[in-house]
Design a protein around this motif. Structure first.
Motif, PDB file in Angstrom:
ATOM      1  N   VAL A 241       0.819  -1.201   0.000  1.00 55.52           N
ATOM      2  CA  VAL A 241       0.000   0.000   0.000  1.00 55.52           C
ATOM      3  C   VAL A 241       0.855   1.253   0.000  1.00 55.52           C
ATOM      4  CG1 VAL A 241      -1.823   1.254   1.208  1.00 55.52           C
ATOM      5  CG2 VAL A 241      -1.841  -1.246   1.186  1.00 55.52           C
ATOM      6  N   GLU A 242       1.938   1.238   0.791  1.00 53.25           N
ATOM      7  CA  GLU A 242       2.814   2.405   0.844  1.00 53.25           C
ATOM      8  C   GLU A 242       3.689   2.464  -0.401  1.00 53.25           C
ATOM      9  OE1 GLU A 242       2.883   4.786   3.196  1.00 53.25           O
ATOM     10  OE2 GLU A 242       1.184   3.848   4.208  1.00 53.25           O
ATOM     11  N   ALA A 243       4.308   3.637  -0.641  1.00 56.97           N
ATOM     12  CA  ALA A 243       5.196   3.800  -1.793  1.00 56.97           C
ATOM     13  C   ALA A 243       6.419   2.916  -1.636  1.00 56.97           C
ATOM     14  CB  ALA A 243       5.614   5.265  -1.927  1.00 56.97           C
ATOM     15  N   GLU A 244       6.974   2.470  -2.768  1.00 55.37           N
ATOM     16  CA  GLU A 244       8.162   1.636  -2.725  1.00 55.37           C
ATOM     17  C   GLU A 244       9.380   2.460  -2.309  1.00 55.37           C
ATOM     18  OE1 GLU A 244       8.619  -0.176  -6.481  1.00 55.37           O
ATOM     19  OE2 GLU A 244       6.777  -1.358  -6.340  1.00 55.37           O
ATOM     20  N   GLY A 245      10.408   1.778  -1.830  1.00 49.46           N
ATOM     21  CA  GLY A 245      11.639   2.455  -1.453  1.00 49.46           C
ATOM     22  C   GLY A 245      11.678   2.878  -0.006  1.00 49.46           C
ATOM     23  N   MET A 246      10.709   2.426   0.789  1.00 46.69           N
ATOM     24  CA  MET A 246      10.678   2.791   2.201  1.00 46.69           C
ATOM     25  C   MET A 246      11.806   2.101   2.956  1.00 46.69           C
ATOM     26  SD  MET A 246       7.421   0.451   3.266  1.00 46.69           S
ATOM     27  CE  MET A 246       6.564   0.984   1.805  1.00 46.69           C
TER      28      MET A 246
END
Length: 206
Positions: A162-167
């Motif tokens: 759900v969150e943006a990639e690269g976290m």
């Protein structure tokens, strides 16, 4: 008497000759049929993205490609075979030809999806289709911290990050996971009970 014997020999010689010719014709026809079928192509569906188990299917998920499968043609899904209300019976990789056994009706599927928050974040290489374990650390009775982590559900498939990639791995992350319907109650109980959940790729440790 000699003339009769010679007639019989000539007759059987002719029969054997005709049988030989027939066998040659059959052999040539068989070879022609094999060569002809090997060059014949049939349109089948190919996934143009990763489709996770339990996900609803639509024509937009696939492209039709012409391939030569010979006797295996019926084992794969043709464009006209895709019906409304069908779901993936297993994860289909991007570019994979779709076997007929890889689809099922929504009613017969034992899988569903649920969104969870991974308190330890997720590695950057985790994406749709990745196989993970869902861990939980139940809260201590006094409310001061959490108990030792343990596996809540094994062999869970990531549906969507759900969150943006690269976290960073230390950040929390919301992920949609595909789980067996029988495990939904345990996951919901862990969430409502305040357990800290973690999504851990198979082979890693929380």
């Amino acid at each position: 008497m000699t003339s009769l014997t010679r007639s019989r020999r000539a007759f059987w010689g002719d029969v054997r000759f005709l049988i030989g010719i027939a066998l040659v014709v059959i052999s040539i026809a068989g070879v022609w049929a094999i060569v002809s079928s090997s060059g014949r192509t049939t349109p089948v569906l190919q996934a143009h993205r990763t489709i996770v188990e339990g996900e609803a299917l639509s024509s937009a998920d696939f492209q039709a490609v012409d391939v030569s499968l010979g006797a295996l043609t019926d084992d794969y899904l043709a464009p006209q075979d895709l019906k409304p209300g069908e779901v993936a019976a297993r994860t289909l990789a991007e570019g994979e030809l779709v076997p007929a056994t890889a689809i099922a009706t929504a009613e017969s599927s034992r899988r569903t999806t649920i969104v969870v928050e991974s308190g330890t974040g997720i590695p950057e290489d985790v994406s749709a289709g990745t196989l993970v374990d869902l861990w939980q650390a139940p809260p201590l009775p006094d409310g001061r911290g959490f108990d030792v982590p343990r596996i809540l559900v094994s062999d869970v498939v990531i549906g969507t990050v759900v969150e943006a990639e690269g976290m960073l791995a230390s950040d929390t992350a919301m992920v949609e996971v595909v789980i067996d319907r029988a495990d939904v109650a345990d996951v919901l109980a862990a969430i409502t009970g305040g357990a800290a959940l973690s999504v851990v790729p198979i082979g890693a440790t929380p």
